[in-house]
Design an enzyme around this catalytic site. Structure first.
Site, PDB file in Angstrom:
ATOM      1  N   GLU A  89       0.804  -1.219   0.000  1.00 47.96           N
ATOM      2  CA  GLU A  89       0.000   0.000   0.000  1.00 47.96           C
ATOM      3  C   GLU A  89       0.832   1.262   0.000  1.00 47.96           C
ATOM      4  O   GLU A  89       1.972   1.266   0.445  1.00 47.96           O
ATOM      5  CB  GLU A  89      -0.836   0.030   1.289  1.00 47.96           C
ATOM      6  CG  GLU A  89      -1.935  -0.976   1.288  1.00 47.96           C
ATOM      7  CD  GLU A  89      -2.426  -1.230   2.690  1.00 47.96           C
ATOM      8  OE1 GLU A  89      -2.926  -0.294   3.324  1.00 47.96           O
ATOM      9  OE2 GLU A  89      -2.305  -2.371   3.145  1.00 47.96           O
ATOM     10  N   CYS A 116      -0.514  -2.917  14.970  1.00 55.42           N
ATOM     11  CA  CYS A 116      -0.323  -2.638  13.547  1.00 55.42           C
ATOM     12  C   CYS A 116      -0.861  -3.767  12.669  1.00 55.42           C
ATOM     13  O   CYS A 116      -0.639  -4.941  12.939  1.00 55.42           O
ATOM     14  CB  CYS A 116       1.171  -2.434  13.288  1.00 55.42           C
ATOM     15  SG  CYS A 116       1.539  -2.084  11.574  1.00 55.42           S
ATOM     16  N   CYS A 332      -1.736   1.615   8.295  1.00 57.34           N
ATOM     17  CA  CYS A 332      -0.834   0.636   7.684  1.00 57.34           C
ATOM     18  C   CYS A 332      -1.442  -0.743   7.515  1.00 57.34           C
ATOM     19  O   CYS A 332      -1.942  -1.328   8.455  1.00 57.34           O
ATOM     20  CB  CYS A 332       0.356   0.408   8.599  1.00 57.34           C
ATOM     21  SG  CYS A 332       1.332   1.810   8.841  1.00 57.34           S
TER      22      CYS A 332
HETATM   23  N1  SAH Z   1       8.167   0.013  10.702  1.00 59.99           N
HETATM   24  C1  SAH Z   1       8.234   1.435  10.747  1.00 59.99           C
HETATM   25  C2  SAH Z   1       7.377   2.171   9.736  1.00 59.99           C
HETATM   26  C3  SAH Z   1       5.985   1.672   9.473  1.00 59.99           C
HETATM   27  S1  SAH Z   1       4.671   2.090  10.538  1.00 59.99           S
HETATM   28  C4  SAH Z   1       7.941   1.923  12.139  1.00 59.99           C
HETATM   29  O1  SAH Z   1       7.627   1.112  12.997  1.00 59.99           O
HETATM   30  O2  SAH Z   1       8.081   3.111  12.396  1.00 59.99           O
HETATM   31  C5  SAH Z   1       4.442   3.834  10.470  1.00 59.99           C
HETATM   32  C6  SAH Z   1       3.876   4.385  11.779  1.00 59.99           C
HETATM   33  O3  SAH Z   1       2.498   4.044  11.970  1.00 59.99           O
HETATM   34  C7  SAH Z   1       4.622   3.844  12.978  1.00 59.99           C
HETATM   35  O4  SAH Z   1       4.841   4.879  13.893  1.00 59.99           O
HETATM   36  C8  SAH Z   1       3.638   2.828  13.509  1.00 59.99           C
HETATM   37  O5  SAH Z   1       3.913   2.505  14.829  1.00 59.99           O
HETATM   38  C9  SAH Z   1       2.318   3.536  13.273  1.00 59.99           C
HETATM   39  N2  SAH Z   1       1.144   2.673  13.323  1.00 59.99           N
HETATM   40  C10 SAH Z   1       1.015   1.402  12.899  1.00 59.99           C
HETATM   41  N3  SAH Z   1      -0.220   0.940  13.133  1.00 59.99           N
HETATM   42  C11 SAH Z   1      -0.907   1.950  13.702  1.00 59.99           C
HETATM   43  C12 SAH Z   1      -2.250   2.099  14.178  1.00 59.99           C
HETATM   44  N4  SAH Z   1      -3.107   1.102  14.114  1.00 59.99           N
HETATM   45  N5  SAH Z   1      -2.597   3.287  14.698  1.00 59.99           N
HETATM   46  C13 SAH Z   1      -1.706   4.300  14.769  1.00 59.99           C
HETATM   47  N6  SAH Z   1      -0.450   4.227  14.337  1.00 59.99           N
HETATM   48  C14 SAH Z   1      -0.041   3.059  13.823  1.00 59.99           C
END
Ligand code: SAH
Length: 352
Positions: A89, A116, A332
């Site tokens: 995505e 996530c 994500c």
């Molecule tokens: N692996 C990397 C980048 C991908 S996630 C990382 O962990 O930073 C990008 C951001 O979205 C990260 O800060 C992650 O923790 C956040 N994220 C993932 N799922 C989420 C959710 N359900 N609600 C809010 N933020 C989320």
């Protein structure tokens, strides 16, 4: 088949020479690829050469297979199809100062953060540099006359530092003179905190903004939602951040997703502020985007405001992330998951 989008201009030139073509073809083809053209569109190559190339290589390894436009704002979520049938995505957000594209770096993710959606089925594979570039080129083609991608955030599915070499090559492709020429100051790399790779990144001399998914004020809470916290305690993580700031002169951004009943009380804000005091940093608060499969709660507006005000009072620079594309599975991994599930129900997934 060679994926030409994976190659930098020098490599593409060498490849052309190996295939018996004159060296200048390398630069020509490189320019076309970065403009988003497929072989058919490479109009300064002869028809027979274009046909010959089609049998030898792939120019554009990514295509848009689904797009969802938000009804609330200008956000578009793309589902990008890859050559092997996998998909990832990306989200295009349009602000008054330009277009920002959030890209994926892996198909899935193996970091296992409990909030996530990307990580629910683990990591299928890492993306190549040309596939990450391909996401950008797809968004540029989508924008057409409306402009180009100005900013890139590596915040889609995947952990960029778990795909280190490919991500570094992708970043270098962005600033090739004949390429898309997106300055690395306009790129943010987000990591869950793979500490040794953060030190490596600080030594690359690539001026990207480092975002760190912190999501907790201490190890005890962080370990509840982020398995990586068991490998690297917070003091080591924050030391790696300080090193990044020292080496690059750039502030670090801390992502903090507020999860109901876990990390969103005033005392957590106070503890967080004490950990970050004196650091050249900024906190980005994200109200949790609730993922169906996960048993975690979101937070009220009041909770977000209180957390933010507490940090402000303690002189920590803080903003809340603008929630864009809330109606289009903006978080994500959610759209890919929905599509995989729908495919399984219709039996389509079995063909891939
Ligand atoms: N692996 C990397 C980048 C991908 S996630 C990382 O962990 O930073 C990008 C951001 O979205 C990260 O800060 C992650 O923790 C956040 N994220 C993932 N799922 C989420 C959710 N359900 N609600 C809010 N933020 C989320």
């Amino acid at each position: 088949m060679t994926i030409l989008a994976d190659l930098n201009c020098a490599e593409l030139t060498a490849w052309c020479k190996e295939q018996g073509m004159p060296a200048f073809r390398g630069k020509q083809i490189f320019k076309w690829i970065h403009q988003g053209a497929d072989f058919d569109g490479m109009t300064n190559l002869s028809l027979s050469l274009r046909e010959q190339l089609k049998g030898m290589a792939v120019a554009q390894p990514v295509r848009i297979i689904d797009e969802r436009r938000s009804k609330i704002d200008e956000t578009v979520k793309f589902l990008f199809g890859l050559q092997d049938g996998n998909c990832v995505e990306g989200v295009l957000m349009s602000y008054h100062h330009g277009h920002t594209l959030c890209i994926s770096t892996q198909v899935g993710c193996r970091m296992g953060c409990t909030f996530c959606a990307s990580t629910l089925d683990g990591c299928v594979r890492s993306l190549t540099p040309g596939e990450m570039l391909g996401e950008v080129l797809c968004a540029n083609r989508y924008l057409g006359d409306r402009g180009r991608v100005h900013n890139i955030v590596l915040m889609g599915s995947g952990e960029p530092l778990d795909n280190y070499d490919n991500v570094m090559k992708f970043l270098r492709l962005l600033r090739e003179p004949d390429g898309v020429q997106i300055g690395l100051r306009n790129v943010s790399l987000s990591t869950c905190g793979i500490v040794p790779k953060m030190y490596d990144l600080a030594n690359e001399d690539l001026p990207v903004t480092l975002s760190v998914s912190l999501h907790a004020p201490n190890d005890e809470i962080r370990r509840q939602t982020m398995p990586i916290a068991k490998a690297y305690p917070m003091d080591q993580l924050l030391a790696a951040c300080r090193n990044y700031i020292d080496k690059t002169g750039r502030r670090v951004i801390f992502e903090y997703a507020l999860v109901g009943g876990v990390n969103c009380e005033e005392k957590h804000a106070v503890e967080l502020a004490s950990k970050l005091r004196g650091m050249q940093c900024h906190v980005n608060l994200i109200p949790l985007n609730v993922v169906e499969e996960r048993d975690l709660k979101g937070v009220t507006e009041k909770t977000v405001r209180r957390f933010m005000e507490t940090l402000e009072k303690l002189h920590i620079s803080v903003t809340r992330r603008r929630e864009m594309g809330d109606d289009i599975e903006g978080a994500c991994g959610q759209l890919r998951r929905k599509t995989l599930q729908a495919d399984q129900q219709t039996g389509k997934g079995d063909e891939a």
